[in-house]
Each structure stands twice: as C-alpha cells, then as structure tokens.
Design an enzyme around this catalytic site. Structure first.
Site, PDB file in Angstrom:
ATOM      1  N   GLU A  94     -49.071 -38.141  10.180  1.00 32.36           N
ATOM      2  CA  GLU A  94     -48.991 -36.749   9.749  1.00 32.36           C
ATOM      3  C   GLU A  94     -48.029 -36.610   8.567  1.00 32.36           C
ATOM      4  OE1 GLU A  94     -50.137 -34.069  13.529  1.00 32.36           O
ATOM      5  OE2 GLU A  94     -48.075 -34.717  13.487  1.00 32.36           O
ATOM      6  N   CYS A 107     -43.091 -33.709   3.402  1.00 27.93           N
ATOM      7  CA  CYS A 107     -42.402 -34.519   4.398  1.00 27.93           C
ATOM      8  C   CYS A 107     -43.340 -35.665   4.747  1.00 27.93           C
ATOM      9  CB  CYS A 107     -42.099 -33.642   5.610  1.00 27.93           C
ATOM     10  SG  CYS A 107     -41.404 -34.545   6.987  1.00 27.93           S
ATOM     11  N   CYS A 114     -42.634 -44.987  16.050  1.00 27.57           N
ATOM     12  CA  CYS A 114     -41.243 -45.299  15.730  1.00 27.57           C
ATOM     13  C   CYS A 114     -40.676 -46.163  16.843  1.00 27.57           C
ATOM     14  CB  CYS A 114     -40.442 -44.000  15.621  1.00 27.57           C
ATOM     15  SG  CYS A 114     -38.754 -44.225  15.015  1.00 27.57           S
ATOM     16  N   CYS A 118     -35.418 -42.083  20.142  1.00 21.93           N
ATOM     17  CA  CYS A 118     -34.526 -40.948  20.359  1.00 21.93           C
ATOM     18  C   CYS A 118     -35.212 -40.066  21.403  1.00 21.93           C
ATOM     19  CB  CYS A 118     -34.329 -40.154  19.061  1.00 21.93           C
ATOM     20  SG  CYS A 118     -33.650 -41.161  17.737  1.00 21.93           S
ATOM     21  N   CYS A 121     -37.258 -36.755  20.604  1.00 23.57           N
ATOM     22  CA  CYS A 121     -38.210 -36.789  19.491  1.00 23.57           C
ATOM     23  C   CYS A 121     -39.605 -37.168  19.985  1.00 23.57           C
ATOM     24  CB  CYS A 121     -37.727 -37.809  18.469  1.00 23.57           C
ATOM     25  SG  CYS A 121     -38.872 -38.048  17.112  1.00 23.57           S
ATOM     26  N   SER A 193     -34.182 -39.946   5.317  1.00 21.17           N
ATOM     27  CA  SER A 193     -33.436 -39.596   6.525  1.00 21.17           C
ATOM     28  C   SER A 193     -33.462 -40.765   7.490  1.00 21.17           C
ATOM     29  CB  SER A 193     -34.087 -38.369   7.161  1.00 21.17           C
ATOM     30  OG  SER A 193     -33.489 -38.067   8.395  1.00 21.17           O
ATOM     31  N   ASN A 293     -36.854 -28.614  18.412  1.00 17.57           N
ATOM     32  CA  ASN A 293     -38.249 -28.199  18.507  1.00 17.57           C
ATOM     33  C   ASN A 293     -38.858 -28.751  19.776  1.00 17.57           C
ATOM     34  OD1 ASN A 293     -38.408 -26.943  15.936  1.00 17.57           O
ATOM     35  ND2 ASN A 293     -38.348 -28.985  15.026  1.00 17.57           N
ATOM     36  N   CYS A 339     -39.475 -31.015  12.604  1.00 21.18           N
ATOM     37  CA  CYS A 339     -38.799 -32.296  12.756  1.00 21.18           C
ATOM     38  C   CYS A 339     -39.026 -32.858  14.150  1.00 21.18           C
ATOM     39  CB  CYS A 339     -37.302 -32.151  12.569  1.00 21.18           C
ATOM     40  SG  CYS A 339     -36.892 -31.594  10.948  1.00 21.18           S
TER      41      CYS A 339
HETATM   42  N1  SAH Z   1     -36.117 -41.541  11.718  1.00 17.31           N
HETATM   43  C1  SAH Z   1     -35.536 -40.668  10.776  1.00 17.31           C
HETATM   44  C2  SAH Z   1     -36.490 -39.658  10.167  1.00 17.31           C
HETATM   45  C3  SAH Z   1     -37.464 -38.966  11.078  1.00 17.31           C
HETATM   46  S1  SAH Z   1     -36.821 -37.743  12.163  1.00 17.31           S
HETATM   47  C4  SAH Z   1     -34.306 -39.976  11.371  1.00 17.31           C
HETATM   48  O1  SAH Z   1     -34.045 -40.155  12.561  1.00 17.31           O
HETATM   49  O2  SAH Z   1     -33.584 -39.303  10.642  1.00 17.31           O
HETATM   50  C5  SAH Z   1     -36.315 -36.434  11.122  1.00 17.31           C
HETATM   51  C6  SAH Z   1     -35.303 -35.503  11.764  1.00 17.31           C
HETATM   52  O3  SAH Z   1     -35.904 -34.806  12.862  1.00 17.31           O
HETATM   53  C7  SAH Z   1     -34.091 -36.232  12.353  1.00 17.31           C
HETATM   54  O4  SAH Z   1     -32.889 -35.569  11.951  1.00 17.31           O
HETATM   55  C8  SAH Z   1     -34.269 -36.064  13.863  1.00 17.31           C
HETATM   56  O5  SAH Z   1     -33.021 -36.074  14.532  1.00 17.31           O
HETATM   57  C9  SAH Z   1     -34.972 -34.721  13.927  1.00 17.31           C
HETATM   58  N2  SAH Z   1     -35.710 -34.490  15.163  1.00 17.31           N
HETATM   59  C10 SAH Z   1     -36.325 -35.378  15.946  1.00 17.31           C
HETATM   60  N3  SAH Z   1     -36.881 -34.771  17.006  1.00 17.31           N
HETATM   61  C11 SAH Z   1     -36.612 -33.466  16.896  1.00 17.31           C
HETATM   62  C12 SAH Z   1     -36.928 -32.326  17.679  1.00 17.31           C
HETATM   63  N4  SAH Z   1     -37.648 -32.405  18.775  1.00 17.31           N
HETATM   64  N5  SAH Z   1     -36.487 -31.114  17.241  1.00 17.31           N
HETATM   65  C13 SAH Z   1     -35.779 -31.008  16.092  1.00 17.31           C
HETATM   66  N6  SAH Z   1     -35.465 -32.053  15.312  1.00 17.31           N
HETATM   67  C14 SAH Z   1     -35.865 -33.267  15.713  1.00 17.31           C
END
Ligand code: SAH
Length: 355
Positions: A94, A107, A114, A118, A121, A193, A293, A339
């Site tokens: 996406e 974006c 991945c 995390c 995420c 990022s 989110n 995000c």
């Molecule tokens: N792997 C990279 C880029 C992808 S995530 C990173 O970790 O930075 C991009 C951003 O989205 C990151 O700051 C991550 O912490 C945030 N993110 C991930 N899941 C999220 C969620 N459910 N709600 C809001 N932000 C989220």
C-alpha cells in the site's frame, strides 16, 4: 525473463547502454524519458537509435504495478488516497497519497510486511514477506503520479516495512527520486522513518552524503515500556537513540524527528511528556505525535487512542518546552490509511494533520 528497467541504477543502465549501443549517455536519455517524461514506450524515445530501442524492448520490462484498489478520504486539510498495488509476483503493498494543496506527499512502503513486530502496528502483526526492490519502491511514485496527474512534492518512508532493514534498495531508489534530472524531489523533502536500527542510522548519519531527513519512532520514555512495545529496543535501547541524536549536528532543515504514537493510558501521561523534555533538546529534534490508530481488523492489539484533549495537552507541554511539534490526527483513518495500518492485500496506515 526481461529485467524491470525500474530496478536499474543509472550506473547499471549505463553499463547496459555501453554494451549495447556503445553510447553510455543513452542511459541518461532513457531514464529522463521514463522518470521525468513519464514515457514508458521505448519506441517513443526519439533521441535514441532504433537499433538500441530494439535492444531495450528485447531486454527491459516497463510494466508498472497494477492498482488493485484505491480508497479516498477528504477532510479539512485535503485529500488522502490509499492505493493497493499488485507487484509482479502477486504480492501487494500500500501507498498513501496525501494532497494538502501545495504539499503533495506520498507515503511509500519499503517491504512487503515487516520483521520488527512492534505490537501496536498492523503491518508488524502480519509478519514479513519480502523486501521490495528499488524498482518496486520507485514504481509507487510513478503509479501514483500517473494516476493522479499530480507532481509529488514530498516522500515519506512511513508505509509498510522498515526502510533501514532494506536500505540498499531504498538508497538505490532514493538516488533516482532525488536526482534533479529524473524524479527530482529534493532530499530535504524526503523523510525516512525507522523504528530505531541505530547502528545503520549512525552509519548513514556519519556518512558524508547525509542529506535526507530521518525520523525515529520512539514511542516510550523508558526501556521497560519500549521493550514491550517495540522488540527492536532489546537490541537498540533508548540510550543508543540518544547517543546518535546527540552526536548528530543537524541544520534547521534536517533536525531529526522523534515520532511518538500516543496510546491511551500506556504512554500518554504528562510524566511521559516530561521524560521527553528531559531527554532531548529543541535544537536537535522535533516531535511528531501520532495518536494511535486502531487496526481495522481484529488483531491482538488491545490498545486505544488517547483522547484528543490528552493528545493536545501532551503536545502543548512539548511546545512550551520549546520544541516544534506536529500532532497528527489520523487523517486517512476512514480508509485505514494511517501510520501502522498499512498492510498487504490481506494485511493495512493512518494519517495525520497538524493541529
Ligand atoms: N518502520 C518504520 C516506518 C513505518 S511505521 C518505523 O517504525 O518508523 C511509521 C510510523 O507509524 C512509526 O512512527 C510507527 O511507530 C507508527 N505506527 C505504527 N503503528 C501505528 C498505529 N497503529 N497507530 C499510529 N501509528 C502507528
């Protein structure tokens, strides 16, 4: 099988040109047609000899990923469109286009899935499929540019995947994205990022060619919480982030951004904001606060986003301490384009707006 032309660096195409036409400079011409002119048909590249065009046709593929689906959302700040793209092998990624008038940001994803896991995420919860090639990263810009007819002004590597876990390909794509003769997006308009792969980030920041913007997803002020939220913290704890940030001498244009996803009751206390203030200096970093989110589907993610009031108070605390803060609402929430919400076809990012 033909090679995707988008996967070739300038140097690689120069080698091919030198071999096939004897004219190394043909490579620049071809790439200009493609990346600056949006011409993908070699027969239309009129400044190139017919013989070389034939060789290009025989060996190079110019097929772009197909748009399987797109969803659009409009709000006060503009328009967000999330595209689901089908890659050659059937995998999907996406990309989210955010049109804020003059600023048109894409974006992009750097991997299918991945590895970083995390826990908040969506992408991370679906696991890792494979790295994207540089061509597949570039292609996201080309497809969206062709579809919207808009010039993309900014790129953020905040889609699916961890860009520093696939930096060779990301770097190769960046060379073409930032080249004024090709896609021509200035490095200061490109943000990478990372969840905090600090050895690699340090290496890049120490390199003489450090010119892109970087963002680090911190999301917690203590190692015990960050360990829980982001397994990468076990290898690269908060101290390693501070060490790199403090060693980097940023200019106004390339202050490091600290991203902080606000999760209700978990990391959104005023004490957490105070922790951030203690850790960093407004001279070196700015903050990007992203209210959590919710995933669209029923994953094992039992978190909630902080209330708007809490988020604003948290942001204001940082502003009062002198920091530049962007508080992001999830703009593309309705389309799961925020995000951490991006996924493959079966997997989903969320967006944002400054308050
Ligand atoms: N792997 C990279 C880029 C992808 S995530 C990173 O970790 O930075 C991009 C951003 O989205 C990151 O700051 C991550 O912490 C945030 N993110 C991930 N899941 C999220 C969620 N459910 N709600 C809001 N932000 C989220």
């Amino acid at each position: 099988m033909k090679m995707s032309i988008f996967d070739l660096s300038l140097k690689e195409l120069e080698n091919f040109s030198a071999r096939c036409s004897g004219k190394k400079f043909n490579a620049r011409q071809v790439m200009k047609w493609i990346y600056s002119g949006s011409i993908y048909d070699f027969n239309k590249m009129t400044d190139i000899s017919k013989t070389f065009r034939k060789k290009l046709i025989a060996s190079m593929d110019t097929t772009l990923p197909e748009i399987l689906n797109s969803s659009l959302e409009r709000d006060n700040n503009g328009l967000s469109i999330k595209y689901l793209l089908r890659l050659k092998d059937g995998e999907t990624v996406e990309s989210v286009f955010m049109d804020h008038g003059k600023r048109k940001t894409l974006c992009v994803s750097s991997q299918v899935g991945c590895k970083m896991q995390c826990i908040f995420c969506t992408t991370g919860n679906f696991g890792f499929k494979r790295n994207l090639t540089s061509g597949e990263i570039l292609a996201q810009l080309l497809v969206v540019k062709n579809k919207t007819g808009d010039k993309i002004s900014n790129v953020v590597f905040m889609g699916m995947g961890e860009p520093l876990d696939n930096f060779e390909e990301v770097k190769k794509a960046l060379d073409i994205i930032s080249d004024a003769n090709f896609i021509g997006i200035a490095p200061r308009r490109i943000t990478i990022s990372t969840c905090g792969i600090m050895n690699r980030l340090s290496e890049i920041l120490n390199g003489s060619k450090y010119k892109y913007k970087f963002a680090i997803s911190l999301n917690a002020v203590t190692n015990s919480l960050r360990d829980q939220l982001m397994p990468v913290n076990k290898k690269f704890p908060i101290e390693s982030i501070l060490e790199t940030v403090n060693r980097t001498k940023p200019s106004i244009h390339n202050k490091i951004t600290i991203e902080y996803v606000l999760i209700k009751g978990i990391n959104d206390h005023i004490e957490d904001a105070k922790g951030l203030i203690k850790m960093f200096s407004p001279r070196t970093v700015k903050f990007n606060i992203i209210p959590f989110n919710n995933p669209e589907m029923n994953l094992n993610i039992n978190y909630e986003r902080s209330d708007d009031k809490t988020a604003v108070e948290f942001g204001n605390k940082l502003v009062k301490a002198g920091f530049t803060v962007t508080l992001r609402h999830s703009r593309a929430q309705g389309i799961n384009g925020g995000c951490g919400q991006l996924k493959s076809k079966n997997m989903n990012i969320k967006n944002i707006t400054a308050v």
